[in-house]
Scaffold this active site. Sequence first.
Site, short mmCIF file in Angstrom:
data_model
loop_
_atom_site.label_atom_id
_atom_site.label_comp_id
_atom_site.label_asym_id
_atom_site.label_seq_id
_atom_site.Cartn_x
_atom_site.Cartn_y
_atom_site.Cartn_z
N ASP A 189 0.83 -1.21 0.00
CA ASP A 189 0.00 0.00 0.00
C ASP A 189 0.86 1.26 0.00
O ASP A 189 1.92 1.31 0.64
CB ASP A 189 -0.90 -0.01 1.24
CG ASP A 189 -1.85 1.16 1.28
OD1 ASP A 189 -2.72 1.24 0.39
OD2 ASP A 189 -1.72 2.00 2.19
N GLU A 248 1.48 -0.13 -4.93
CA GLU A 248 0.52 0.90 -5.35
C GLU A 248 1.23 2.24 -5.39
O GLU A 248 1.42 2.89 -4.36
CB GLU A 248 -0.67 0.95 -4.38
CG GLU A 248 -1.69 2.02 -4.74
CD GLU A 248 -2.43 2.57 -3.54
OE1 GLU A 248 -3.57 3.01 -3.71
OE2 GLU A 248 -1.86 2.57 -2.43
N ASP A 255 -10.51 1.55 -4.13
CA ASP A 255 -10.41 3.00 -3.98
C ASP A 255 -11.07 3.73 -5.14
O ASP A 255 -11.86 4.66 -4.94
CB ASP A 255 -8.93 3.43 -3.93
CG ASP A 255 -8.28 3.12 -2.60
OD1 ASP A 255 -8.95 3.26 -1.56
OD2 ASP A 255 -7.11 2.70 -2.59
#
Length: 900
Positions: free
Chosen positions: A679, A704, A787
Amino acid sequence: MSTVPIEFLLHHSHLRHNSRSYRGTRSFLPCSLNLRSRFTSSNKLLVLNSSIGSATSALGLRSSKYVAIRASSSDTAVVETSQSESDDVIFKENFPVQRIEKAEGKIYVRLKQVKENDWELSVGCSIPGKWILHWGVSYVGDTGSEWDQPPEDMRPPGSFAIKDYAIETPLEKLSEGDFEVTIKLNLESSVAALNFVLKDEETGAWYQHKGRDFKVPLVDDVPDNGNLIGAKKGFGAIGQLSNIPLKQEKSGVEVEKESKSSSDSTIERKGLQEFYEEMPISKRVADDNSVSVTARKCPETSNNIVSVETDLPGDVTVHWGVCKNGSKRWEIPSEPYPEETSLFKNKALRTRLQRKDDGTGSFGLFSLDGKLEGLCFVLKLNENTWLNYRGEDFYVPFLTSSSSPVETEAAQVSEHTPKTDKEVSASGFTDEIITEIRNLAIDISHHKNQKTNVKEVQENILQEIEKLAAEAYSIFRSTTPTFTEESILESEAEKPEIKISSGTGSGFEILCQGFNWESHKSGRWYLELQEKASELASLGFTVLWLPPPTESVSPEGYMPKDLYNLNSRYGTIDELKDTVRKFHKVGIKVLGDAVLNHRCAHFKNQNGVWNLFGGRLNWDDRAVVADDPHFQGRGNKSSGDNFHAAPNIDHSQDFVRKDIKEWLCWMREEVGYDGWRLDFVRGFWGGYVKDYMDASKPYFAVGEYWDSLSYTYGEMDYNQDAHRQRIVDWINATSGAAGAFDVTTKGILHAALQKCEYWRLSDPKGKPPGVVGWWPSRAVTFIENHDTGSTQGHWRFPEGKEMQGYAYILTHPGTPAVFFDHIFSDYHSEIASLLSLRNRQKLHCRSEVNIDKSERDVYAAIIDDKVAMKIGPGHYEPPNGSKNWSVAVEGRDYKVWESS
């Protein structure tokens, strides 16, 4: 062999046998035959519709005999008979199958007045299912979107609490067939809104309103995020709520307690309005059926007689081939074939089964040469529905040297993997490729010395090296295709051992994101996901991305606190480990979502700032970066961008890196994770990631790295090289130990599809314009995630164009990732067809793309010279030539071909 006129058989009535097949049974209970079959060819096998037992009785034969009728050169059918001895039965099995159908109906919400101050809110659904109302309330004075539990007197009988934030109430079946639950509302309470989603426990699906929770406002100032039900402008469903004293000097906890206590304030409600609203929904309904197969050896002809019977409704077509020479490669047998058999592209045969008279299913009979080793088949129900057995062909093995009936996986108590004595040697092939790579490396040095256009030459040579490295793999991961119109299984050739890289996996990975932003709300997501393991494996997915597993301040898991506490809103640590084992059993690797950039503190420092940690990793403020003023860290400056919602961890500290590496290794061993989704990797240097990957040795890892693309006056720039360069720089900092999500490609797809500007999908050099055009083996392509889509919708893919996006990423190089919400939606069959095509054609992360067309209204490309695709409303057909192109998948504004 005896013969009888076929007209004699046509006079005898139908008698159906119901039987179950058991291994070792001495007597053979045959499936039905059709005595009314048309006699169309002197060489055709007749498929009959009466029990073989009744036919033998009519013929004066013992009922224990098996009869097959074959057309002869005259108007007389040839009857093959064989004694029902135990050694004639070579295979018996009853295969369970499951078909998925779409049911349509509605969700309705009704508010009505019962008495002066008593109102009822009813939520119902018209589709059968095991429906659960997952709900909570918002109180006056609450902030944010978190739910609270309602007062006890609002909870219908049978309700139970989900931790401390929600209630689940089963819907009851009404006499008219709908399912409904009613909640009694007391106007004297301080409930401001009621929030809910509807859950079907049979499928694990959640039903929301416009991508968010349903929200029924009971006061007029509830924020409208597009998901309100029953509200009118200026009023809530019940109207205004007044005279509630909320003193600003009180703490949030005191306000909450006061707002929840009806005795502390006098509430006046007015403007009450009844309403009824309904929304259309659909769900995928699974029906259980079976396919019974029995094979016998006919002593007179030595043929293998195979009967297939099923209770599947409607027309059922057997898509089949035979096996020879020790392989499961489909081949077409010599004639004769059963009636209503057609040839499919010189690759397989198709035989439509005969309907039973009583409408309970269909059946068929196949007479095959005794020298064949087996029969492979799948079942086709319609153009989009194919059935197999646990993700594989139905396979009927014929005995060769053994005289015992064949054991199959459906009846084996324990599973085992057969070992092979064959070994694949590719040393000569590999040596040639290594030599080519060395020559290309010499070319790089040569061009440096000549001082030519070094950068462009090196780029081209390095791409050639990468293609050769991909060829050197000479492998593809053994995946299970979903059957479509073109699904003909090729032989499973022996493959050399795969060399795994954490940046690519095997190179043939297909990633499934196994959750969305709402998945935590059930409190048992891990258990729900386990039920979908076999289906996801059969679709061809090889890697599953699970949500963050740790204790977290936020229920979604992205604000971790105690890293070693793996009891979360998604389930317990034991449920997590069971889920990982379940997916391993079906051949799917599992990624853990590791949030390494930031961590929520347990304690405040002397200044009242939250920057001291507890639990097993009880770090002090030296673990927090120094350049984020919100958290007063005493570490070094951050090596990336700060995430301001929580203390950013200083990865330059030796003790921090040591603890994180130990934690990752513990997660690999304790939970069984195979790799990581990392992340917010913008927050720390990629070199630290390489250190973590070297220590934890993942099978696959992806980071990410999400930042904004380039825009000018609100319009996306054509050239996005600067954006993809930042992602490539991060991958390079990890030394390629991790891939990265190709945010560049997603953004360009947005602009191209939304504005019909498909020319954007080719960069100035005629290559894909995202990371996939520069470093395809490390690009993880996607169109949506938790997201960007789901209920957050931060950057939602253009509505109605999702399948164009999947037609692009599932045919192009890179490692494609498919979002959970899209798999279990109306896009299911189209995505399944594209997944099957990718696996069937062995497309991989280094596949070669030749862009054939990139114009205003159409983009087209040919991949690996064996798959052609186009997206956009414009016209395109792959070029004629040596290739014979056939349509494999098509839908709204997209089309994909494969060469045969």
